[in-house]
Design an enzyme around this catalytic site. Structure first.
Site, short mmCIF file in Angstrom:
data_model
loop_
_atom_site.label_atom_id
_atom_site.label_comp_id
_atom_site.label_asym_id
_atom_site.label_seq_id
_atom_site.Cartn_x
_atom_site.Cartn_y
_atom_site.Cartn_z
N ASP A 67 -1.15 8.05 7.29
CA ASP A 67 -1.25 7.83 5.79
C ASP A 67 -2.37 7.04 5.34
OD1 ASP A 67 0.90 9.61 5.56
OD2 ASP A 67 2.20 8.16 5.59
N ARG A 92 3.40 1.80 7.29
CA ARG A 92 1.94 1.73 6.55
C ARG A 92 1.67 0.31 6.38
NH1 ARG A 92 1.36 5.34 1.62
NH2 ARG A 92 -0.64 5.03 2.21
N ARG A 137 9.52 2.07 -4.54
CA ARG A 137 8.44 1.68 -3.86
C ARG A 137 8.17 0.08 -4.27
NH1 ARG A 137 5.71 5.15 -0.42
NH2 ARG A 137 7.13 6.82 0.12
N HIS A 166 6.08 7.49 -6.48
CA HIS A 166 5.22 6.75 -7.07
C HIS A 166 4.83 7.30 -8.35
CE1 HIS A 166 3.12 5.40 -3.23
NE2 HIS A 166 3.90 4.56 -3.54
N CYS A 286 -3.39 10.54 -4.85
CA CYS A 286 -3.12 9.87 -3.61
C CYS A 286 -4.43 9.42 -2.65
CB CYS A 286 -2.04 10.45 -2.85
SG CYS A 286 -0.50 10.43 -3.76
#
Length: 292
Positions: A67, A92, A137, A166, A286
């Site tokens: 990612d 991540r 998040r 997000h 993103c």
């Protein structure tokens, strides 16, 4: 209509991109990813940015960090100051160190947040404010850190739909507005006159209301009365995971209704297909970290 302004973007080649785990509703473990197709789509995005006068820099991808291609989550950069990331998902967290290394090599100091914070995924500069998402998040404690670090009023927005985990999947900034009518009058010695949103100095945005709590929707209506309102279909097509330079909007081609609205408003949509990245819940924004 504000003019486009040259931007500086940081991206990461999807050399190791794949779906190895599931941390949002879009991800299904072991979903096949066409790495070659993802590479072509990413190159098309880089080309589109450069063709429109923007600078693109890249950070080297790292094996085992699939990612890392989603560069937006690595930091928020405003005024040359870098607020780093602290990912919720353990898978991540190593990405933070890789991006910190890049920023330091480029001459930046990097602030390491104490609270969970996923960079531009949940932090969106919009005129005089920073819009800050929470609910899935980034935490509200991180919002306070952001405000203290940048000294910019930070507006918390509650996300309520897990498909829009997000803020940058549910909202993006179209333009920062132009010089206020009052400021123009003061400098020119003429009486102030009324004007539309683009003449008030207020940033303008596009967003999907149902991604937000009722109170957050009310805040957005108050701050951005002339916002472009997206449908769920356009939001689910990653139409709000877009990047605007103030006039050109790099947008998912499937967001046809939103594209029509933007065109009607005088913006110039630039469709770029990043559908391979949708398998991991990401799109154009993103993949794009803006260095302000």
């Amino acid at each position: 209509m504000p003019a486009p302004t040259p931007r500086r973007y940081l991206l990461c080649e999807p050399r190791h991109f794949e779906v190895q785990y599931s941390i949002n509703p879009w991800m299904r473990e072991d979903t096949p990813v066409d790495t070659a197709r993802a590479g072509r789509q990413w190159e098309a995005l880089v080309s589109a940015y450069r063709e429109h006068g923007h600078t693109v820099e890249t950070v080297a991808p790292v094996p085992g960090l699939p990612d890392m291609v989603f560069a937006a989550n690595s930091a928020l950069v405003v005024g040359g100051r870098v607020f780093g990331s602290y990912f919720q998902a353990p898978q991540r967290r190593p990405e933070s160190a890789e991006y910190e290394t890049w920023f330091k090599a480029a001459g930046y100091d990097v602030y390491r947040p104490e609270s969970l914070c996923e960079g531009e995924g949940d932090l969106v500069p919009a005129g005089r404010h920073i819009l800050a998402g929470t609910g899935f998040r980034t935490t509200r404690e991180a919002h306070a850190e952001v405000q203290e670090f940048f000294g910019v009023p930070t507006i918390g927005l509650q996300l309520v739909d897990p498909y829009f985990y997000h803020l940058d999947t549910a909202l993006f900034v179209l333009d920062e507005g132009e010089t206020t009518t009052e400021e123009t009058a003061a400098t020119q010695g003429t009486p102030a006159t009324g004007g539309a949103n683009a003449a008030t100095g207020r940033a303008n945005i596009a967003y999907y209301p149902d991604a937000f709590s009722p109170g957050s929707r009310a805040v957005l209506r108050r701050l951005f009365p002339d916002a472009v309102i997206a449908s769920r279909d356009d939001a689910m097509a990653f139409g709000l995971n877009s990047v605007s330079d103030g006039r050109h909007v790099f947008i998912a081609p499937g967001a046809v209704g939103l594209i029509d609205q933007l065109t009607h408003r005088g913006y110039v949509p630039v469709p770029v297909d990043l559908s391979e990245f949708h398998k991991a819940g990401g799109g154009i924004k993103c993949c794009t970290q803006e260095i302000r």
